[in-house]
Design an enzyme around this catalytic site. Structure first.
Site, mmCIF file in Angstrom:
data_model
loop_
_atom_site.group_PDB
_atom_site.id
_atom_site.type_symbol
_atom_site.label_atom_id
_atom_site.label_comp_id
_atom_site.label_asym_id
_atom_site.label_seq_id
_atom_site.Cartn_x
_atom_site.Cartn_y
_atom_site.Cartn_z
ATOM 1 N N LEU A 1 -11.356 8.053 0.907
ATOM 2 C CA LEU A 1 -10.395 8.881 2.307
ATOM 3 C C LEU A 1 -9.120 9.528 1.453
ATOM 4 O O LEU A 1 -8.532 8.841 1.069
ATOM 5 C CB LEU A 1 -10.331 7.961 3.618
ATOM 6 C CG LEU A 1 -11.917 7.655 4.476
ATOM 7 C CD1 LEU A 1 -11.514 6.617 5.210
ATOM 8 C CD2 LEU A 1 -12.328 9.053 4.699
ATOM 9 N N TYR B 1 -19.418 1.676 10.125
ATOM 10 C CA TYR B 1 -19.050 2.702 10.515
ATOM 11 C C TYR B 1 -19.507 4.372 9.750
ATOM 12 O O TYR B 1 -18.912 4.998 10.267
ATOM 13 C CB TYR B 1 -17.521 2.952 10.075
ATOM 14 C CG TYR B 1 -17.258 2.357 9.143
ATOM 15 C CD1 TYR B 1 -17.703 3.168 8.352
ATOM 16 C CD2 TYR B 1 -16.354 1.248 8.829
ATOM 17 C CE1 TYR B 1 -16.580 2.547 6.877
ATOM 18 C CE2 TYR B 1 -15.362 0.195 7.924
ATOM 19 C CZ TYR B 1 -16.032 1.772 6.747
ATOM 20 O OH TYR B 1 -15.553 1.070 5.534
ATOM 21 N N LYS C 1 -2.172 5.995 7.840
ATOM 22 C CA LYS C 1 -1.927 4.655 7.365
ATOM 23 C C LYS C 1 -1.110 4.408 8.345
ATOM 24 O O LYS C 1 0.219 5.336 8.211
ATOM 25 C CB LYS C 1 -1.945 4.298 6.373
ATOM 26 C CG LYS C 1 -3.137 5.374 5.244
ATOM 27 C CD LYS C 1 -3.579 3.715 4.548
ATOM 28 C CE LYS C 1 -3.074 3.120 3.602
ATOM 29 N NZ LYS C 1 -3.791 2.664 2.620
ATOM 30 N N ARG D 1 -18.550 -1.499 -3.153
ATOM 31 C CA ARG D 1 -18.325 -0.515 -3.612
ATOM 32 C C ARG D 1 -17.851 -0.552 -5.074
ATOM 33 O O ARG D 1 -18.291 1.589 -5.627
ATOM 34 C CB ARG D 1 -16.458 0.227 -2.905
ATOM 35 C CG ARG D 1 -16.444 1.936 -3.467
ATOM 36 C CD ARG D 1 -15.767 2.895 -2.673
ATOM 37 N NE ARG D 1 -14.344 2.527 -2.676
ATOM 38 C CZ ARG D 1 -13.047 3.183 -2.263
ATOM 39 N NH1 ARG D 1 -13.400 3.789 -1.125
ATOM 40 N NH2 ARG D 1 -12.264 2.628 -2.810
ATOM 41 N N ASP E 1 -8.813 -3.755 7.285
ATOM 42 C CA ASP E 1 -8.418 -3.368 6.584
ATOM 43 C C ASP E 1 -9.546 -4.712 5.991
ATOM 44 O O ASP E 1 -8.816 -6.214 5.858
ATOM 45 C CB ASP E 1 -6.948 -4.357 6.774
ATOM 46 C CG ASP E 1 -5.680 -4.185 5.570
ATOM 47 O OD1 ASP E 1 -6.793 -3.156 4.504
ATOM 48 O OD2 ASP E 1 -5.148 -4.086 5.463
ATOM 49 N N GLU F 1 -16.699 -2.480 6.265
ATOM 50 C CA GLU F 1 -15.814 -3.556 6.164
ATOM 51 C C GLU F 1 -16.296 -5.007 6.475
ATOM 52 O O GLU F 1 -17.071 -5.069 8.115
ATOM 53 C CB GLU F 1 -14.849 -2.578 6.499
ATOM 54 C CG GLU F 1 -13.520 -2.803 5.598
ATOM 55 C CD GLU F 1 -13.427 -2.144 5.233
ATOM 56 O OE1 GLU F 1 -13.623 -0.858 4.802
ATOM 57 O OE2 GLU F 1 -12.315 -1.944 4.376
ATOM 58 N N GLU G 1 -11.034 6.539 14.809
ATOM 59 C CA GLU G 1 -11.728 4.345 14.961
ATOM 60 C C GLU G 1 -10.969 3.291 14.394
ATOM 61 O O GLU G 1 -9.457 4.674 13.651
ATOM 62 C CB GLU G 1 -12.282 4.289 13.430
ATOM 63 C CG GLU G 1 -14.251 4.915 14.006
ATOM 64 C CD GLU G 1 -15.168 4.921 13.885
ATOM 65 O OE1 GLU G 1 -15.372 4.564 12.595
ATOM 66 O OE2 GLU G 1 -16.420 5.093 13.583
ATOM 67 N N CYS H 1 15.786 -31.627 -9.174
ATOM 68 C CA CYS H 1 15.234 -31.253 -7.626
ATOM 69 C C CYS H 1 16.251 -31.526 -6.061
ATOM 70 O O CYS H 1 17.054 -31.861 -6.585
ATOM 71 C CB CYS H 1 14.295 -32.402 -7.482
ATOM 72 S SG CYS H 1 13.415 -33.097 -5.535
ATOM 73 N N GLU I 1 4.415 1.704 -1.585
ATOM 74 C CA GLU I 1 4.810 2.195 -2.501
ATOM 75 C C GLU I 1 3.710 2.888 -3.469
ATOM 76 O O GLU I 1 3.836 3.823 -3.778
ATOM 77 C CB GLU I 1 5.317 0.654 -3.264
ATOM 78 C CG GLU I 1 6.642 0.503 -2.635
ATOM 79 C CD GLU I 1 7.140 -1.536 -2.822
ATOM 80 O OE1 GLU I 1 7.815 -1.269 -2.581
ATOM 81 O OE2 GLU I 1 5.747 -2.453 -1.750
ATOM 82 N N CYS J 1 15.101 -35.232 -5.049
ATOM 83 C CA CYS J 1 15.575 -36.298 -5.688
ATOM 84 C C CYS J 1 16.678 -36.483 -6.598
ATOM 85 O O CYS J 1 16.516 -37.229 -7.645
ATOM 86 C CB CYS J 1 14.515 -37.225 -5.832
ATOM 87 S SG CYS J 1 13.651 -35.975 -7.112
ATOM 88 N N LYS K 1 -8.695 1.518 11.192
ATOM 89 C CA LYS K 1 -8.684 1.086 9.895
ATOM 90 C C LYS K 1 -8.762 -0.426 9.855
ATOM 91 O O LYS K 1 -8.021 -0.749 9.668
ATOM 92 C CB LYS K 1 -7.625 2.586 9.141
ATOM 93 C CG LYS K 1 -8.872 2.153 7.197
ATOM 94 C CD LYS K 1 -7.238 2.930 6.900
ATOM 95 C CE LYS K 1 -7.940 3.448 5.571
ATOM 96 N NZ LYS K 1 -7.803 1.891 4.725
ATOM 97 N N ASP L 1 0.834 -1.582 -0.055
ATOM 98 C CA ASP L 1 -0.143 -0.088 -0.094
ATOM 99 C C ASP L 1 1.024 1.159 0.136
ATOM 100 O O ASP L 1 0.478 2.135 -0.367
ATOM 101 C CB ASP L 1 -0.690 -0.032 1.327
ATOM 102 C CG ASP L 1 -1.747 -0.788 0.896
ATOM 103 O OD1 ASP L 1 -1.715 -1.667 0.087
ATOM 104 O OD2 ASP L 1 -2.693 -1.015 2.632
ATOM 105 N N CYS M 1 9.231 -30.949 -8.955
ATOM 106 C CA CYS M 1 10.049 -31.900 -9.409
ATOM 107 C C CYS M 1 9.081 -32.620 -9.609
ATOM 108 O O CYS M 1 7.789 -32.697 -9.446
ATOM 109 C CB CYS M 1 10.292 -32.155 -8.076
ATOM 110 S SG CYS M 1 10.924 -33.756 -8.659
ATOM 111 N N CYS N 1 10.051 -38.386 -5.070
ATOM 112 C CA CYS N 1 11.084 -37.849 -4.793
ATOM 113 C C CYS N 1 10.282 -38.237 -3.036
ATOM 114 O O CYS N 1 9.179 -37.610 -3.129
ATOM 115 C CB CYS N 1 10.435 -37.026 -5.076
ATOM 116 S SG CYS N 1 11.281 -35.353 -4.358
#
Ligand code: IVH
Length: 683
Positions: A91, A233, A320, A143, A124, A183, A120, A415, A38, A418, A122, A36, A433, A439
């Site tokens: 928001l 909310y 955040k 939404r 997720d 939410e 409040e 692998c 980034e 094996c 938030k 988030d 594999c 294996c």
């Protein structure tokens, strides 16, 4: 740095398309590639450039429109869509406590004074809008793009905290039409349970994706099992009798709505900041994920005065939390082979403290991810624990790379267990594999899966499987049912009692219902739920094995990946042989669901197409075919055994059957056929 309009234009375009791509990953595919934080950095850069060159703002810029979670043609789910009565805004948000002062000042500039803030958590998850009328839940909409959302009422009805009818209370007409928003989220406990039953490659990255993915499932019964929760909310409607958010929430509580117990009215910014600091520290103790704090003006008259932009209200903002990060070094990379043969790179790290735990290892997921991150041995990396449970490496700090002491990791060609050459699937992202049977790691993981509680529930843990496998007593599933007390007693630390308990649990497992047996086989992509869906549809292993691709795809929630995996599995002679052995050893290979008892094998191996109308309903005819072990398909082909033709059969089907020389039977002939053979093997 001075930036020209031309350069800005170029950068703006690049940022917009990058942000749109991430919106799509997040809202539609439920598969975000970046954190988030980034994402917000990209958005902020775009916002800053647009502030500098307002003439470059376009109405479709991501800064001007709300992201969208609407289902579209690219995802299999298709829901009816409906407009929101009041737009669902997003928001504004910040990661910087200083900016809250600016937020507070902007509000006061409008003349607002003498107000409080409701602070409040938030949550997720994914936003939902519920409409009530006449005291009943009318519908639930996601939404979407803020204006139109997906109608997910049936799914929302499965969430126990959401009332479907409202009580009468004083001070509020619960029969009036109103909306309540909130939410839908997934507590960590549900998230872990859900992921535990999924193949590693199908696991949800975090509870937020799991919540929004679950809400968009087509089968409400499946949604019910996902353990979703809800918190509300915001209450909206015409002429509501409240003067504050707090009063509205009190009423919501009296009406039976789940509202947050962690909210606080703050009288000044200091109190707001203290609340934020408190939850930044304590958030890891909550049983559900939060990603920040929402700060809202409490008094509704002040909200009106302050107003909103097209995108977000000015009276609220979100602070955040940054996902907690730690910097450390990659010491080495291990390659692990899982039950399905997928190779996962796991980085061994210089131990580092992160959110209260010492992190020594972090998953690198797959080769593609390693390439994207450009990971080298000895690199300094950033490890993050967001909503996720397992820490992940989010980036490499290239500035700290020592050019004399960094090597590109060698991806194994064989692998690690094996030595079988690996095969590459899914656009080179996943390596497998292919030596499923030989294996040792895969075999032991497969045996362990078979005995696990949700599968056959045989008393054996990892150590027992290790012993049984190494001793050569159990190398494949039927071996569990052939092992003797004498053999067990030769194993170190085994006594009469432990042998007895083990053998009893093996015997009891013969009563485990077919759906769990199917899950226990460990077929790739067949989790618990898929197994149940398949059994509900096909009833017997014989019919499941006989199903073609088209028939499999017609089953609820079965997509191409699952269908192909089933076909692959059943095509393999050693699997066919193993299933036959397990059948002979007494395991359940048909549904014991009430009302379903296989009547006969009269139609075993027969593929039947039906057309026209009959004295019974078509569903009854289909059921009869199933009960007598036949298979019903949609179109006539060379594989069709006969066409069951009622009144006015489809002329195309009749013509095709005639041209292929396929017998055409009427209902009487069909009755005679199913009544001719009463060898009810399974009664
Ligand atoms: S109030 C117009 N309160 O965060 C204001 N939102 O990033 C409506 N969210 O769309 C939102 N917890 O899905 C509000 N206590 C809370 C919240 C909350 C989570 C979500 C919501 C919103 C998103 C904005």
């Amino acid at each position: 740095m001075v930036i020209t309009k031309k350069t800005a234009q170029k950068r703006i375009e690049a940022l917009r398309s990058e942000i749109l791509r991430h919106n799509h990953n997040y809202y539609v595919l439920n598969m975000p590639e970046i954190s988030d934080f980034e994402y917000d950095v990209l958005l902020m850069e775009l916002q800053a450039l647009e502030n500098k060159f307002p003439e470059l703002i376009t109405p479709d810029s991501p800064t001007q429109v709300v992201g969208s979670d609407l289902s579209n043609g690219e995802v299999p789910q298709e829901f009816e869509q409906a407009p929101h009565q009041y737009p669902m805004l997003s928001l504004s948000n910040t990661y910087d406590l200083q900016e809250l002062t600016a937020f507070d000042e902007r509000i006061r500039k409008t003349g607002a004074s003498d107000f409080t803030y409701a602070c409040e958590l938030k949550f997720d998850g994914t936003a939902i809008c519920l409409t009530y009328e006449n005291g009943r839940l009318l519908r639930a909409i996601t939404r979407g793009d803020g204006t139109i959302g997906d109608v997910v009422t049936q799914n929302v009805r499965t969430i126990p905290q959401i009332p479907s009818t409202l009580p009468s209370i004083s001070g509020f007409d619960s029969k009036m039409r109103f909306e309540i928003r909130g939410e839908i989220y997934m507590p960590f406990s549900s998230f872990e349970a859900l992921n535990a039953e999924r193949e590693p490659e199908n696991r949800f990255a975090n509870p937020r994706n799991a919540a929004s993915g679950s809400l968009k499932l087509l089968n409400p019964e499946e949604v019910r099992k996902r353990g979703l929760h809800c918190v509300l909310y915001q209450l909206l409607g015409e002429n509501l009798p409240f003067d504050s958010h707090q009063a509205a929430m009190q009423t919501a509580k009296q009406l039976g709505f789940p509202i947050s117990e962690y909210s606080k009215i703050c009288h000044n910014l200091e109190e707001v900041m203290a609340f934020i600091r408190q939850w930044d520290e304590q958030r890891h103790q909550l049983p559900f994920p939060i990603d920040g704090i929402v700060i809202k003006v409490n008094e509704l008259s002040i909200r009106e005065l302050v107003g909103a932009t097209a995108k977000a209200p000015r009276w609220a903002t979100a602070f955040k939390f940054k996902a907690e990060e730690a910097h450390t070094r990659i010491l080495s990379i291990d390659y692990q082979v899982g039950r399905t043969g997928a190779i996962t790179p796991v980085a061994n790290l210089e131990p580092v403290q992160l959110s209260g735990t010492m992190v020594k290892r972090a998953s690198l997921h797959n080769l593609e991810q390693m390439r994207l991150l450009d990971v080298h041995l000895n690199d300094w990396v950033v490890v993050e624990k967001g909503g996720e449970i397992i820490p992940k490496i989010t980036r490499v700090d290239v500035s700290k790379r020592d050019p004399n002491n960094c090597q590109l990791p060698q991806w194994p060609e064989c692998c690690p267990d094996c030595g079988t050459p690996l095969v590459i699937e899914d656009d080179e992202a996943r390596h497998y594999c292919p030596n499923q049977e030989g294996c040792p790691t895969q075999t032991k993981a497969w045996l362990l899966h078979f005995v696990s509680r949700k599968a056959m529930d045989i008393h054996a843990g990892e150590a027992t499987i290790e012993q049984l496998y190494n001793q050569g007593y159990v190398q494949s599933l039927p071996d569990f049912y052939r092992i003797t007390r004498e053999q067990l007693l030769t194993l170190p630390a085994w006594k009469e009692r432990s042998a007895e308990r083990f053998l009893q649990s093996v015997e009891a497992s013969k009563q485990v219902p077919f759906a769990r047996v199917l899950f226990a086989l460990g077929i790739r992509h067949i989790g618990e739920t898929t197994a149940k869906n398949l059994v509900e549809h096909f009833k017997t292993m014989d019919q499941l094995q006989a199903a073609d691709r088209e028939t499999l795809l017609a089953v609820q929630d079965i997509g191409e990946v699952v269908a192909d995996s089933m076909l692959d599995y059943f095509r393999t002679p050693r699997h066919q042989q193993m299933i036959k052995s397990l059948q002979q050893l007494g395991l359940q290979f048909q549904s014991t669901e009430a009302g379903w008892v296989q009547h006969s094998l009269a139609l075993a191996g027969k593929t039947i197409v039906i057309s026209g109308t009959f004295s019974r309903s078509r569903d009854e005819i289909k059921k009869l075919i199933q009960l007598h072990s036949g298979k019903n398909t949609g179109s006539v082909s060379g594989k069709t055994s006969f066409l069951l033709a009622g009144n006015e059969p489809g002329p195309d089907k009749v013509r095709k059957a005639e041209s292929l020389g396929i017998p055409i039977l009427d209902e009487d002939a069909f009755n005679a056929l199913i009544n001719s053979n009463n060898n009810t093997e399974n009664q």
